[in-house]
Design an enzyme around this catalytic site. Structure first.
Site: not given
Length: 650
Positions: A352, A544, A548
């Site tokens: 990410d 995180d 997700d």
């Protein structure tokens, strides 16, 4: 069979470890070690005396029953516990345990008059067992050293007076007074203006962390400067540290495929060895002239001692213990040894952007609103609606605008994943989010967002485009080194983000990440990961762990950044990096690689030595002494090799 590694001495040592009075605990540990070795010391003294009487002094009385009783007395301290374990195993349905193998071998040696060798085999085996128990205890202690990070007692202010109370008795909302050098016992919120903390126990990071009033502080942090006050926000058992401890203690339950294979292998291998030993004893009678039962029984007993699978059964779990311990010492928590194996061979790291490779600390750069709207009025509305979101962007807007005006009449607030927020103010619709949100609600705007390398927050009010705020996020200090190290490990790096493509591309180009995709909704991220996995490639996803969750679940190993920031992260991820440093990603991969290397070195060492000595034993060229080396010696070498990982620098 794995029980050999955690017999009573180890458990006893564990119990001592939990003491918080270190000197007292240390003394008890010494006593425990002496107690563990005492039976072996008694046996050794009696054995050496017996050998001296047998071969050097040779008194007339040291024969027959006297000699047998002498060696039996030497055998009992080390042999009795093993024979008892063998009996217990048989009662529990596990006939072919290694205790059974050692029992047959040594009782057999006595039956053919090889008393000193019978005692020696059991003595060396017992010493090996003690060393194994100590090594496992040490590995567990390394992992559980976090237990010492929680003080038992804290100073609480009650009616303005400081009182020392047990940490588990403190109620949420009470105020803890923390002196300089003291360790915090519970999670809370800092009431003092500022305070500096040593967080190395939690993050492995030695640099002091300065917190300001209102920020969260966690159990295990050490206060470095003046007296500070902390308001307790979580019960003792719910603190982040308690959750982490629970997770690490459960980690060893998740077995790696190699471990599971060795367990199954031992269950098949041991009975085969017993039947081969029976074959070595009796089959030569049919093929060899001058067959001597005593000689072939001796060879079979040697064969049994050599083939004991202890080196494998103990050193492999110990190698994985070491890997998990090395990780936790560096602020990386593995939820099981299987994840060490996956990371050792991982081909793709999908990450990410926000909070992983960038700081996740956004700052509003500029506000571009149409002239016909009152800028301050709109910002007040935006601030009020964003206060309902936990996204880092909301924090940036709050910092820029200031205090939230709670009198703003917000109705029907809706968070649209991957788009932004929608609400109604006095009957008029307010939209705050990305430009995809504007498109979704057919809001017309005369502007090309894709040309901007900043994150943009678009605002629409009463079906009209108001304008946008530009928000910037800085790249983490070690992000560049992380990408370079991953490349050197031949791992592909891919960036997936819900942020706009131009921003994602800009960060990816800066860091040298080959593939980067922006403007993704949660389901788009899932599809991208599925696409990579469809090529039969392993994927580690770093994010995180909250937004997700579907991608974390889908990937082969989910790595959560900033485990200290979110309880949900600790729950969903397979590996938790306790500080926000991306540099820990390649470190976790390296720990996996080193653990795998050590485990395979031990497997090869054990099989190679055993194969050579087995061949010699079957041919009558190896005695019980060589057999002892092949079993206990190899087990000790394997243990020393496994313990090495705990000393490595990553």
């Amino acid at each position: 069979m794995e029980e050999c590694c955690s017999t009573k001495p180890g458990k006893e040592h564990d119990h001592h470890h939990k003491g918080h009075d270190h000197d007292h605990s240390h003394d008890m540990g010494d006593q425990s070690t002496l107690k563990m070795f005492l039976p072996a010391i008694i046996s050794l003294v009696l054995l050496l005396t017996g050998i001296a009487l047998d071969y050097y002094i040779k008194p007339d009385w040291f024969t027959g029953w006297v000699r047998l009783i002498w060696y039996l007395t030497a055998y009992i301290p080390v042999g009795w516990p093993v024979l008892k374990e063998a009996y217990e195993s048989i009662r529990n349905g596990d006939v072919f345990s290694e205790f059974f193998l050692m029992g047959i071998a040594t009782v057999g040696a006595f039956s053919i008059g090889e008393y000193p060798e019978g005692v020696a085999v059991m003595l060396f085996y017992s010493v090996g067992e003690v060393f194994q128990a100590m090594a496992v205890t040490r590995a567990k202690t390394n992992i559980k050293s976090l237990l010492d990070q929680r003080p038992d007692e804290v100073t609480v202010l009650r009616e303005g007076k400081p009182m020392t109370v047990k940490a588990e008795k403190v109620i949420i909302g009470e105020i803890i007074q923390l002196k300089s050098g003291e360790k915090l016992g519970l999670d809370g919120e800092l009431l003092s203006e500022t305070a500096s903390f040593n967080t190395s126990a939690l993050t492995g990071e030695s640099k002091p962390d300065t917190k300001t009033k209102g920020e969260s502080v966690l159990a295990g942090m050490i206060n470095l400067n003046t007296v500070s006050q902390v308001k307790v926000t979580k019960a003792y058992q719910d603190s982040k540290l308690s959750k982490i401890l629970e997770m690490v203690q459960n980690a060893t339950a998740q077995k790696a495929p190699t471990e599971l294979f060795i367990r199954k292998f031992a269950k098949i291998y041991t009975p085969i060895v017993v039947f081969l030993a029976i074959g070595i004893t009796f089959l030569p009678y049919f093929f060899i002239d001058g067959y001597l039962f005593r000689d072939w029984l001796y060879r079979a007993l040697v064969f049994l001692v050599i083939s004991c699978p202890c080196a494998l059964v103990i050193s492999i779990p110990l190698g994985y213990f070491g890997g998990i311990g090395a990780g936790s010492r560096n602020g990386i928590l593995f939820k099981g040894s299987n994840f060490l194996d996956i990371l050792a061979n991982v081909q793709n790291v999908v990450m990410d952007k926000t909070g992983t490779m960038t700081e996740g600390v956004f700052k509003v750069q500029e506000v571009n609103f149409m002239k016909e709207f009152n800028k301050d009025e709109i910002l007040k509305l935006v601030n009020a609606v964003e206060s309902k979101s936990s996204h880092p962007v909301a924090t940036a807007i709050h910092e820029y605008v200031g205090e939230v005006d709670h009198s703003v009449p917000l109705e029907n607030i809706e968070e649209l994943a991957g788009y932004g927020l929608k609400t109604t103010v006095k009957g008029k619709e307010l939209l705050v989010g990305n430009f995809k949100l504007m498109d979704k609600f057919d809001i017309r705007y005369n502007f090309k967002p894709e040309n901007m390398v900043y994150t943009l927050i678009a605002v629409a009010y009463d079906q009209k485009f108001v304008g946008y705020l530009t928000i910037a996020d800085s790249i983490k200090a070690d992000a560049q080194l992380t990408v370079n190290t991953l490349k050197s490990l031949k791992v592909n790096t891919i960036m997936l983000s819900g942020d706009k493509t131009s921003v994602v591309k800009h960060v990816a180009d800066t860091l040298g990440i080959e593939k980067a995709y922006g403007d993704l909704l949660p389901e788009d991220k899932v599809n991208k990961v599925k696409e990579i996995k469809s090529k039969n490639q392993t994927v580690a996803f770093v994010g995180d762990g909250v937004n997700d969750a579907p991608v974390v679940a889908l990937s082969d190993v989910g790595i959560a950044m900033g485990g200290l920031g979110s309880d949900a992260t600790i729950e969903t991820a397979d590996v938790v990096i306790q500080d926000d440093r991306p540099g820990k990603i390649p470190m976790a991969i390296n720990i996996g690689k080193q653990t795998k290397k050590i485990v395979w070195q031990n497997i090869i060492l054990a099989f190679a030595v055993k194969a050579v000595v087995l061949a010699l034993g079957a041919g009558g060229l190896a005695t019980m002494w060589e057999a002892v080396f092949a079993d206990v010696g190899v087990a000790l070498l394997a243990i020393l090799n496994a313990v090495r990982i705990q000393r490595m620098k990553f």
